[in-house]
Design a protein around this motif. Sequence first.
Motif, PDB file in Angstrom:
ATOM      1  N   MET A   1       0.850  -1.191   0.011  1.00  0.00           N
ATOM      2  CA  MET A   1      -0.080   0.084  -0.111  1.00  0.00           C
ATOM      3  C   MET A   1       0.968   1.284  -0.047  1.00  0.00           C
ATOM      4  N   ARG A   2       0.392   2.170  -0.866  1.00  0.00           N
ATOM      5  CA  ARG A   2       1.130   3.477  -0.897  1.00  0.00           C
ATOM      6  C   ARG A   2       1.204   4.179   0.589  1.00  0.00           C
ATOM      7  N   LYS A   3       2.102   5.023   0.715  1.00  0.00           N
ATOM      8  CA  LYS A   3       2.156   5.631   1.888  1.00  0.00           C
ATOM      9  C   LYS A   3       1.404   6.871   1.862  1.00  0.00           C
ATOM     10  N   LYS A   4       1.078   7.740   2.731  1.00  0.00           N
ATOM     11  CA  LYS A   4      -0.036   8.909   2.858  1.00  0.00           C
ATOM     12  C   LYS A   4       0.651  10.020   3.632  1.00  0.00           C
ATOM     13  N   VAL A   5       0.709  11.162   3.137  1.00  0.00           N
ATOM     14  CA  VAL A   5       1.331  12.265   3.700  1.00  0.00           C
ATOM     15  C   VAL A   5       0.223  13.386   3.725  1.00  0.00           C
ATOM     16  N   THR A   6       0.087  14.047   4.638  1.00  0.00           N
ATOM     17  CA  THR A   6      -0.758  15.142   4.822  1.00  0.00           C
ATOM     18  C   THR A   6      -0.213  16.523   4.908  1.00  0.00           C
ATOM     19  N   VAL A   7      -0.328  17.295   4.035  1.00  0.00           N
ATOM     20  CA  VAL A   7       0.447  18.633   4.355  1.00  0.00           C
ATOM     21  C   VAL A   7      -0.544  19.628   4.550  1.00  0.00           C
ATOM     22  N   VAL A   8      -0.547  20.433   5.678  1.00  0.00           N
ATOM     23  CA  VAL A   8      -1.560  21.361   6.022  1.00  0.00           C
ATOM     24  C   VAL A   8      -0.995  22.609   5.657  1.00  0.00           C
ATOM     25  N   GLY A   9      -1.816  23.610   4.951  1.00  0.00           N
ATOM     26  CA  GLY A   9      -1.120  24.687   4.413  1.00  0.00           C
ATOM     27  C   GLY A   9      -0.878  24.712   3.008  1.00  0.00           C
ATOM     28  N   ALA A  10      -1.766  24.967   2.170  1.00  0.00           N
ATOM     29  CA  ALA A  10      -1.462  24.956   0.705  1.00  0.00           C
ATOM     30  C   ALA A  10      -0.745  26.361   0.057  1.00  0.00           C
ATOM     31  N   GLY A  11       0.229  27.039   0.929  1.00  0.00           N
ATOM     32  CA  GLY A  11       0.684  28.180   0.685  1.00  0.00           C
ATOM     33  C   GLY A  11       1.893  28.039   0.187  1.00  0.00           C
ATOM     34  N   ASN A  12       2.945  28.893   0.058  1.00  0.00           N
ATOM     35  CA  ASN A  12       4.230  28.491  -0.777  1.00  0.00           C
ATOM     36  C   ASN A  12       5.057  27.317  -0.195  1.00  0.00           C
ATOM     37  N   VAL A  13       5.251  27.164   1.171  1.00  0.00           N
ATOM     38  CA  VAL A  13       6.004  26.123   1.574  1.00  0.00           C
ATOM     39  C   VAL A  13       5.091  24.873   1.359  1.00  0.00           C
ATOM     40  N   GLY A  14       3.893  24.564   1.713  1.00  0.00           N
ATOM     41  CA  GLY A  14       3.008  23.500   1.715  1.00  0.00           C
ATOM     42  C   GLY A  14       3.115  23.028   0.212  1.00  0.00           C
ATOM     43  N   ALA A  15       2.604  24.003  -0.579  1.00  0.00           N
ATOM     44  CA  ALA A  15       2.582  23.462  -2.035  1.00  0.00           C
ATOM     45  C   ALA A  15       3.572  23.136  -2.726  1.00  0.00           C
ATOM     46  N   THR A  16       4.749  23.690  -2.236  1.00  0.00           N
ATOM     47  CA  THR A  16       5.894  23.197  -2.868  1.00  0.00           C
ATOM     48  C   THR A  16       6.424  21.958  -2.329  1.00  0.00           C
ATOM     49  N   LEU A  17       6.138  21.787  -1.275  1.00  0.00           N
ATOM     50  CA  LEU A  17       6.786  20.326  -0.509  1.00  0.00           C
ATOM     51  C   LEU A  17       5.694  19.332  -1.356  1.00  0.00           C
ATOM     52  N   VAL A  18       4.437  19.496  -1.524  1.00  0.00           N
ATOM     53  CA  VAL A  18       3.666  18.600  -2.231  1.00  0.00           C
ATOM     54  C   VAL A  18       4.118  18.198  -3.436  1.00  0.00           C
ATOM     55  N   GLN A  19       4.370  19.294  -4.121  1.00  0.00           N
ATOM     56  CA  GLN A  19       5.075  18.990  -5.393  1.00  0.00           C
ATOM     57  C   GLN A  19       6.426  18.121  -5.490  1.00  0.00           C
ATOM     58  N   MET A  35      -8.460  27.968   2.929  1.00  0.00           N
ATOM     59  CA  MET A  35      -8.920  28.809   1.702  1.00  0.00           C
ATOM     60  C   MET A  35      -9.674  28.063   0.815  1.00  0.00           C
ATOM     61  N   GLU A  36     -11.085  28.303   0.569  1.00  0.00           N
ATOM     62  CA  GLU A  36     -11.943  27.196  -0.403  1.00  0.00           C
ATOM     63  C   GLU A  36     -11.292  27.141  -1.639  1.00  0.00           C
ATOM     64  N   GLY A  37     -11.338  26.427  -2.228  1.00  0.00           N
ATOM     65  CA  GLY A  37     -10.764  26.255  -3.623  1.00  0.00           C
ATOM     66  C   GLY A  37      -9.215  26.117  -3.955  1.00  0.00           C
ATOM     67  N   VAL A  38      -8.713  26.642  -2.860  1.00  0.00           N
ATOM     68  CA  VAL A  38      -7.136  26.764  -3.312  1.00  0.00           C
ATOM     69  C   VAL A  38      -6.348  25.499  -3.111  1.00  0.00           C
ATOM     70  N   PRO A  39      -6.500  24.597  -1.978  1.00  0.00           N
ATOM     71  CA  PRO A  39      -5.960  23.083  -2.281  1.00  0.00           C
ATOM     72  C   PRO A  39      -6.279  22.332  -3.192  1.00  0.00           C
ATOM     73  N   GLN A  40      -7.800  22.433  -3.431  1.00  0.00           N
ATOM     74  CA  GLN A  40      -8.583  22.045  -4.683  1.00  0.00           C
ATOM     75  C   GLN A  40      -7.867  22.163  -5.814  1.00  0.00           C
ATOM     76  N   GLY A  41      -7.570  23.438  -6.146  1.00  0.00           N
ATOM     77  CA  GLY A  41      -7.042  24.090  -7.512  1.00  0.00           C
ATOM     78  C   GLY A  41      -5.703  23.356  -7.665  1.00  0.00           C
ATOM     79  N   LYS A  42      -4.766  23.707  -6.754  1.00  0.00           N
ATOM     80  CA  LYS A  42      -3.457  23.270  -6.812  1.00  0.00           C
ATOM     81  C   LYS A  42      -3.212  21.767  -6.728  1.00  0.00           C
TER      82      LYS A  42
END
Length: 307
Positions: A1-19, A35-42
Amino acid sequence: MRKKVTVVGAGNVGATLVQRIAETELADVVMVDVMEGVPQGKGLDLMQSGPVLGYDSKITGTNRYDETAGSDIIVITAGLARKPGMSRDDLLAANGDIVHTVAKETGRHSPGAFMIVVTNPMDVMAYVAMKACGFPKERVVGMGGVLDSARFRTFIAMELGVSIENTHAFVLGGHGDTMVPLPRYSSVAGIPITELMSADTINKLIERTRNGGAEIVALLKTGSAYYAPAAAALEMVEAVLLDKKKILPCSAYLDGEYGVKGMFSGVPVKLGAKGVEQVVEIKLNPDEKAAFMRSVDAVRQGCAKFM
Ligand code: NAD
């Protein structure tokens, strides 16, 4: 099974880490933000990079914590970032409330996870997070030392004109103006930098490392650094998911180590599948010890507001 990571905060650091997590295929990622829509969009945008770059990591953007359930790692980047003229401590009250809520919610949905706190002032926020989620000390750390060491390494390599791959650097203490870069334990191809540079030059590099975050805030004007912070967090995520048992400078809860009890501070730790598997104690000379204790005191003052 694949590992799962949660990143809270879809701002500069969070979204770059997710990438970065997606690109290395270390895990599937859930990105949460208020922020509604921001994590979904990114999230969608990052998913659509997969076919081009060749990764299958699933990225879910959400405003809800139930989607984070069963995460192996939680990374908290939610909060306000510094603006020019602000110290990390100016963020204390606002970010304290945010981190408390985020740690409690994520901890409730993933009680077995390992938590990495990035939000500033990071050492104090790690303390707030540990109290809020109730995890044992082995499973909550703060990210700061890996970034500070990377900055010190960058400046050493620039000064000597050598590959960063040859550099090694250690920075202890809190992630703030009182951080303690240790030249004795910093080297190039195994040669201590004290053999390669004058004391004056080393002091200049130390000063630049201490102000490394502020230097970037002053240039960006609208936010703070995020590429290197995300890279640093990635190294910690990888060490745990791959059980690498890597010695990294992290903010860890000290329970007597280094003569400190009940406080977070940056020290070398062994990071593996069980989280903080060991706090590595190195000998400090009297000056280093005094600087380390000053740094711990600064963190303690910040934590006092949350005790
Ligand atoms: P940013 O402003 O780009 O992103 C922060 C995000 O957090 C925003 O999207 C915001 O909507 C979100 N947020 C706010 N409150 C929230 C809540 N209650 N729940 C969920 N999300 C919430 O900032 P950034 O540049 O990504 O920096 C994030 C934090 O990391 C800051 O506190 C910054 O100072 C810190 N930081 C720490 C280090 C380090 O070395 N420890 C390095 C860089 C940045």
